[in-house]
Structures are given as structure tokens and as C-alpha cells.
Design an enzyme around this catalytic site. Structure first.
Site, PDB file in Angstrom:
ATOM      1  N   TRP A 137      -9.097 -22.027 -13.413  1.00 34.94           N
ATOM      2  CA  TRP A 137      -8.778 -20.645 -13.059  1.00 34.94           C
ATOM      3  C   TRP A 137      -7.602 -20.522 -12.095  1.00 34.94           C
ATOM      4  CZ3 TRP A 137      -8.945 -21.322  -7.977  1.00 34.94           C
ATOM      5  CH2 TRP A 137      -9.773 -22.358  -7.506  1.00 34.94           C
ATOM      6  N   SER A 214     -11.712 -30.685 -12.616  1.00 32.36           N
ATOM      7  CA  SER A 214     -12.288 -31.640 -11.666  1.00 32.36           C
ATOM      8  C   SER A 214     -12.607 -32.970 -12.345  1.00 32.36           C
ATOM      9  CB  SER A 214     -13.571 -31.043 -11.097  1.00 32.36           C
ATOM     10  OG  SER A 214     -14.468 -30.830 -12.162  1.00 32.36           O
ATOM     11  N   GLU A 235      -5.651 -33.717 -16.489  1.00 33.16           N
ATOM     12  CA  GLU A 235      -4.902 -33.372 -15.270  1.00 33.16           C
ATOM     13  C   GLU A 235      -5.971 -33.002 -14.255  1.00 33.16           C
ATOM     14  OE1 GLU A 235      -1.569 -33.248 -15.098  1.00 33.16           O
ATOM     15  OE2 GLU A 235      -0.859 -32.996 -17.142  1.00 33.16           O
ATOM     16  N   CYS A 269      -3.532 -27.961  -7.188  1.00 30.86           N
ATOM     17  CA  CYS A 269      -3.796 -29.398  -7.310  1.00 30.86           C
ATOM     18  C   CYS A 269      -2.731 -30.212  -6.575  1.00 30.86           C
ATOM     19  CB  CYS A 269      -3.883 -29.790  -8.769  1.00 30.86           C
ATOM     20  SG  CYS A 269      -2.529 -29.143  -9.735  1.00 30.86           S
TER      21      CYS A 269
HETATM   22  P1  NAP Z   1     -13.776 -27.550 -13.088  1.00 32.91           P
HETATM   23  O1  NAP Z   1     -15.076 -27.110 -12.582  1.00 32.91           O
HETATM   24  O2  NAP Z   1     -13.646 -28.927 -13.625  1.00 32.91           O
HETATM   25  O3  NAP Z   1     -13.340 -26.467 -14.191  1.00 32.91           O
HETATM   26  C1  NAP Z   1     -12.198 -26.629 -14.996  1.00 32.91           C
HETATM   27  C2  NAP Z   1     -12.546 -26.278 -16.425  1.00 32.91           C
HETATM   28  O4  NAP Z   1     -13.484 -27.227 -16.936  1.00 32.91           O
HETATM   29  C3  NAP Z   1     -13.219 -24.912 -16.575  1.00 32.91           C
HETATM   30  O5  NAP Z   1     -12.816 -24.330 -17.782  1.00 32.91           O
HETATM   31  C4  NAP Z   1     -14.691 -25.270 -16.604  1.00 32.91           C
HETATM   32  O6  NAP Z   1     -15.497 -24.308 -17.229  1.00 32.91           O
HETATM   33  C5  NAP Z   1     -14.669 -26.561 -17.389  1.00 32.91           C
HETATM   34  N1  NAP Z   1     -15.802 -27.426 -17.155  1.00 32.91           N
HETATM   35  C6  NAP Z   1     -16.663 -27.433 -16.107  1.00 32.91           C
HETATM   36  N2  NAP Z   1     -17.578 -28.413 -16.260  1.00 32.91           N
HETATM   37  C7  NAP Z   1     -17.295 -29.033 -17.418  1.00 32.91           C
HETATM   38  C8  NAP Z   1     -17.883 -30.121 -18.119  1.00 32.91           C
HETATM   39  N3  NAP Z   1     -18.934 -30.767 -17.663  1.00 32.91           N
HETATM   40  N4  NAP Z   1     -17.321 -30.494 -19.278  1.00 32.91           N
HETATM   41  C9  NAP Z   1     -16.232 -29.868 -19.744  1.00 32.91           C
HETATM   42  N5  NAP Z   1     -15.652 -28.819 -19.139  1.00 32.91           N
HETATM   43  C10 NAP Z   1     -16.171 -28.410 -17.990  1.00 32.91           C
HETATM   44  O7  NAP Z   1     -12.632 -27.422 -12.037  1.00 32.91           O
HETATM   45  P2  NAP Z   1     -12.547 -26.432 -10.810  1.00 32.91           P
HETATM   46  O8  NAP Z   1     -13.223 -27.107  -9.705  1.00 32.91           O
HETATM   47  O9  NAP Z   1     -12.913 -25.046 -11.153  1.00 32.91           O
HETATM   48  O10 NAP Z   1     -10.958 -26.436 -10.655  1.00 32.91           O
HETATM   49  C11 NAP Z   1     -10.316 -27.019  -9.636  1.00 32.91           C
HETATM   50  C12 NAP Z   1      -9.952 -28.468  -9.922  1.00 32.91           C
HETATM   51  O11 NAP Z   1      -8.933 -28.515 -10.900  1.00 32.91           O
HETATM   52  C13 NAP Z   1      -9.398 -29.099  -8.679  1.00 32.91           C
HETATM   53  O12 NAP Z   1      -9.849 -30.414  -8.524  1.00 32.91           O
HETATM   54  C14 NAP Z   1      -7.896 -29.096  -8.952  1.00 32.91           C
HETATM   55  O13 NAP Z   1      -7.187 -30.045  -8.218  1.00 32.91           O
HETATM   56  C15 NAP Z   1      -7.864 -29.328 -10.419  1.00 32.91           C
HETATM   57  N6  NAP Z   1      -6.583 -28.882 -10.976  1.00 32.91           N
HETATM   58  C16 NAP Z   1      -5.728 -29.839 -11.430  1.00 32.91           C
HETATM   59  C17 NAP Z   1      -4.494 -29.472 -11.937  1.00 32.91           C
HETATM   60  C18 NAP Z   1      -3.538 -30.509 -12.460  1.00 32.91           C
HETATM   61  O14 NAP Z   1      -2.600 -30.157 -13.133  1.00 32.91           O
HETATM   62  N7  NAP Z   1      -3.743 -31.775 -12.199  1.00 32.91           N
HETATM   63  C19 NAP Z   1      -4.143 -28.124 -11.986  1.00 32.91           C
HETATM   64  C20 NAP Z   1      -5.028 -27.181 -11.511  1.00 32.91           C
HETATM   65  C21 NAP Z   1      -6.258 -27.591 -11.004  1.00 32.91           C
HETATM   66  P3  NAP Z   1     -16.419 -23.290 -16.382  1.00 32.91           P
HETATM   67  O15 NAP Z   1     -15.486 -22.415 -15.628  1.00 32.91           O
HETATM   68  O16 NAP Z   1     -17.164 -22.587 -17.425  1.00 32.91           O
HETATM   69  O17 NAP Z   1     -17.276 -24.132 -15.483  1.00 32.91           O
END
Ligand code: NAP
Length: 467
Positions: A137, A214, A235, A269
Site C-alpha cells: 500500500w 514483507s 522486493e 522501503c
Molecule cells: P505485506 O504485509 O507483506 O503486504 C504486501 C502485500 O502482500 C499485500 O498485498 C498483502 O496483502 C500481501 N500479503 C500479505 N501476506 C501475504 C502472504 N502470506 N502471502 C502472500 N501475500 C501476502 O507488507 P506490508 O508490511 O504491508 O508492507 C510493507 C513492507 O513492504 C515493508 O517491509 C517494506 O519495506 C516493503 N516494501 C518494499 C519495497 C521494495 O521495493 N523493496 C517497496 C515498498 C514496500 P494484504 O494487504 O491483504 O495483507
């Protein structure tokens, strides 16, 4: 979409007010399967659609985004709280990425001749099918764009599982693709919660998966991809070091690091999460950082005078505050902030922490909020050791007047990207991605378009001259 459904996990909760604004139905597994079937059918004609025709549609997507940047920007701010100016910038950046691939994909994917002794050999870059894109998001439009622009131009089709808290951004982008003339089935949203994604990976019509998010989500999805022998790119998070060299202009370094860290309320990130300063400059740097913090205005993300937005959700604010409290309990010094702001909404005070040691969790983990961690070093080798101490390897910065020396330090940082004298300079032509536990694969730049294409070798010669 039904806007009156109650208790769906897929909904807009405005983090400025913590009020639910709109809920979306969760799709059934039958609906998901049908969308993937349609994407597979659409692939059969989209892959044979000439680059020029694909480019016309993708350029139209970019121009609609630019025309409606205010509306799109407001929607992102309502859904995940970032400053309106940052939302609008993100829309413009995304439009530029769509244009970049529309303008360059044909050249990137042109046949590549190989040097052979007899006959001819070349690589033919071919799309592979339906790509599942799972996105977070924090940049609701840019995150869609990074995988969609390259893959749609390569001739793949896409199903997008966006984060559950930004469904309206997901919907408006699907609508824009349709309005721009993208054929039915080429790009479609899946409104499902994250936990159901790994089951979708095993659908035989999904040919590859890309996830930004994540580590737990990344490992679950790559496990499913591995089991089903599908390519994946990840990523993941980061805890970017920002090394200040002894010859740096301290005020400039402070300004860049503080504004970089507060961008998107610290939920980036590649934010400068660990600022590493020589002992000789430490007191001056700390004083100037405190002064810069005094000028930060926390408040309404729609107000142009605000420069620190709420976090994306109440839970995010609670979680980040817990990390700060744990750092304090383990002995770190919380110099400024650390508390929730006394008003409604998912606010956390901009926070400055020092005296972090390897005995503390904060030394290794990612803090996804407006938390500035300041370290000090004696020798440049020590700075590099601190920089490389985490399992993350996404980005980083080196700040100093002697660019040659800064580049030497950059070479020793174990990350996918290092920026000299600035933070994260995202641009369509620059590759984006990490190493170590920050994931693998690249998006943007020419590199991004090869991730999900088959570099097929075609060789022509007679059998007696083959080798
Ligand atoms: P997240 O919980 O992993 O959510 C990211 C996406 O994955 C969402 O669409 C989420 O859906 C989905 N998801 C959640 N659990 C999952 C599972 N078990 N299997 C498959 N998909 C799943 O991440 P967040 O904590 O909201 O986002 C922040 C993280 O993203 C931070 O660690 C940040 O550093 C990283 N990030 C990295 C980059 C990069 O380019 N490297 C860019 C932006 C952010 P739901 O919303 O339905 O849970």
C-alpha cells in the site's frame, strides 16, 4: 463492488480519521479462477499484438493519469494517508514509467544476435503468460506501475492482488486501463486477502509471480512458486544506511536525511533508516537534526503546510511505537518523540533515536515509520560494518564532497542500490531491487522487462556445421 458490505478485510480506512470509508467484497475462489482464465485467454492475442499498438494504449494510461493526478492523488491520501503533494508526485512518476516502457520496450526486446562460427543464432524475447503481481500500500500507484508497465509492454497479461487497504486505488487503475483501451482480461484486480495468495500461485495458468512487501509474505509466495516451478521476483523490506563522510556539508546532509526519512511518514522501503556519522561531526549533526525536527509539522495530509503524515493505519502506528519502546527498554536513547500524537488518526511523533548497539533489536530490524536512527563511527571501516550489519540489502546513501571516495564506500555496501549525495533517486531508467533478505530481481530500467520473458535461443545452420 458493494459499498455496504460489513467487516470485509478489503476496505478503505482513512488513517487521518481512522474511519471506514468504503468496503469491497472478497472475491470467491470461483471468481478468482475465472479472472485467471480470462487473463490466460487474453494472453493468446495480447502476446501477438504489435509493440506499437500496445504502446498506444500504455501511453494513453500515462496521459489519463497525468490529467487526473489531483483526483488520483487525493484517493491515495484518503486510503493510506500520505501527503497530497507526495501522492501527486507518485502519479506523475508512474505516468513517466508507463511512457518509458511504451517508448522503449520494442528496442529492449528486439532480437539479440549472438556471435557464432556458422549460420546464425539469436535470442528472441517472448512473453510467458499470466503474471500474478502482489503489491503493498505504501505507493499505491507506483507499486502497480513497476510490474505492470514492463510486463504489459512485454506482452504478458497480469492479475493484481493489491494490499487490502488500498482497494479504491486498485479499482481506479483497472478502470483507467480499460478506458485507455486495454483488451478485456489483460489486467484485472483480485480482491482477496493476503493469506489466500499462495493458493493462487499454484493455478497452472499463473506463469510467474512478483511480490513487493514483507519477508513473511515473500517467503510464503516463493515457497509456493518453488513448489510449482514458477519464476518469482521479490522486493522486500530494507534498513538503508546513510553514511556521512568526514568532508560532508553537515547542514545539507541533515536536511536530506531528515526530509528523506520523513517522506511517506517513514514508510518507504528505501528510506535512510540508519544515519551513520563520523564521531568528529556527531555533536554538530545531532544539534542540527534536532533543529530540523523542530520544523516538522505533523498534521492533515491534505494540507500543504504539513510535512509529516499519519501512518497508513492505526495498527501500523501501534506497531512502530512498540518498536521504539522496545529500543528504549533495551537502552537506546529516544531523544525526540516516541509517543502517539494527541489527536485522532494514526499519528506517531517524528522520533529521533541514538545510542543503538548490536544488543538491541533496533540495530537489525526495519522500522517502518518516522523514526530517525543516528549512529556514530570512528573509522570508515566501522561505518561500513554498521551499514552491512542487517540482513537487509536494498538501498543506501553515501554523503560527502569527494565523490570518488564516496563511490569507493558505495562499492563496499552490500545492497542493490547506493545513491551518492541523495536518497533514493527513483527514475524509470534506473533499476530498482535488492540483495540478501531484501529480495531478488529488478524492476524499472531495461532489466525490469527481462524478468518475465523467455530469452529463447533460435539457431540456424546445417547439421554438419553446427559445432
Ligand atoms: P505485506 O504485509 O507483506 O503486504 C504486501 C502485500 O502482500 C499485500 O498485498 C498483502 O496483502 C500481501 N500479503 C500479505 N501476506 C501475504 C502472504 N502470506 N502471502 C502472500 N501475500 C501476502 O507488507 P506490508 O508490511 O504491508 O508492507 C510493507 C513492507 O513492504 C515493508 O517491509 C517494506 O519495506 C516493503 N516494501 C518494499 C519495497 C521494495 O521495493 N523493496 C517497496 C515498498 C514496500 P494484504 O494487504 O491483504 O495483507
Amino acid at each position: 463492488m458493494n459499498s455496504h458490505v460489513k467487516h470485509s478485510p478489503i476496505k478503505t480506512v482513512n488513517p487521518f480519521t481512522n474511519k471506514i470509508e468504503k468496503e469491497f467484497d472478497v472475491m470467491t475462489s470461483e471468481q478468482v479462477a475465472k479472472i485467471i482464465d480470462n487473463a490466460d485467454v487474453a494472453f493468446k492475442s495480447w502476446k501477438n499484438t504489435p509493440f506499437s499498438k500496445r504502446a498506444t494504449i500504455i501511453r494513453k494510461v500515462a496521459s489519463i493519469m497525468r490529467e487526473r493526478k489531483e483526483t488520483l492523488g487525493k484517493l491515495a491520501t484518503i486510503e493510506m494517508g500520505k501527503l497530497l503533494a507526495e501522492s501527486i508526485y507518485e502519479v506523475e512518476l508512474s505516468a513517466n514509467i508507463f511512457d518509458y516502457y511504451a517508448n522503449n520496450a520494442a528496442e529492449f526486446l528486439a532480437d539479440k544476435p549472438l556471435d557464432v562460427k556458422h549460420g546464425e543464432a539469436f535470442l528472441s524475447y517472448e512473453p510467458i503468460g499470466v503474471i500474478l503481481s502482489v503489491q503493498p500500500w505504501n505507493f499505491p500507484y507506483y507499486q502497480i506501475t513497476r510490474s505492470a508497465a514492463s510486463n504489459l509492454m512485454a506482452g504478458n497479461t497480469m492479475v493484481l492482488k493489491h494490499a487490502s487497504n488500498v482497494p479504491q486505488c486498485a479499482q481506479i487503475m483497472e478502470d483507467i486501463f480499460k478506458e485507455a483501451g486495454l483488451p478485456n482480461g489483460v489486467y484485472t484486480n483480485l480482491f482477496v486477502p493476503g493469506r489466500s495468495v499462495s493458493a493462487i500461485v499454484s493455478n497452472p495458468k499463473i506463469k510467474a509471480v512478483t511480490l513487493t512487501g514483507s519477508k513473511p509474505a515473500g517467503s510464503s509466495i516463493t515457497a509456493a512458486a518453488g513448489e510449482n516451478v514458477k519464476k518469482s521476483t521479490l522486493e522486500l523490506g530494507g534498513s538503508d544506511p546513510f553514511i556521512v563522510m568526514a568532508d560532508a556539508d553537515v547542514q545539507e546532509a541533515v536536511d536530506v536525511a531528515v526530509s528523506g526519512r520523513m517522506w511517506n511518514a517513514g514508510q518507504v522501503c528505501v528510506s535512510p533508516k540508519r544515519v551513520i556519522v563520523p564521531k568528529s561531526l556527531y555533536n554538530e549533526f545531532l544539534d542540527k537534526t534536532k533543529k530540523a525536527f523542530a520544523n516538522l509539522v505533523v498534521g492533515d495530509p491534505m494540507d500543504a503546510a504539513t510535512n509529516v503524515a499519519p501512518l497508513s493505519s492505526e495498527q501500523a502506528a501501534v506497531d512502530v511505537q512498540k518498536q521504539v519502546q522496545k529500543a528504549a527498554e533495551q537502552g537506546a536513547a529516544v531523544r525526540i518523540g516516541g509517543n502517539r500524537v494527541d489527536r485522532e488518526g494514526a499519528f506517531l511523533e517524528p522520533t529521533l533515536i541514538t545510542d543503538i548497539t548490536p544488543e538491541m533489536d533496533a540495530y537489525f530490524e526495519e522500522i517502518f515509520g518516522p523514526v530517525f536512527m543516528l549512529y556514530q563511527y570512528d573509522t570508515i571501516d566501522e561505518a561500513i560494518e554498521i551499514a552491512n550489519a542487517t540482513e537487509f540489502g536494498l538501498g543506501g546513501s553515501v554523503f560527502g564532497k569527494d565523490t570518488k571516495k564516496a563511490v569507493e564506500v558505495a562499492r563496499k555496501i552490500d545492497t542493490g542500490m547506493v545513491y551518492i549525495n541523495h536518497v533514493t533517486g527513483i527514475a524509470p531508467e534506473l533499476p530498482f531491487g535488492g540483495t540478501k533478505e531484501s529480495g531478488f530481481g529488478r524492476e524499472q530500467s531495461p532489466a525490469g522487462i527481462y524478468e518475465f520473458t523467455n530469452a529463447k535461443l533460435i539457431r540456424t545452420t546445417s547439421s554438419d556445421k553446427a559445432y
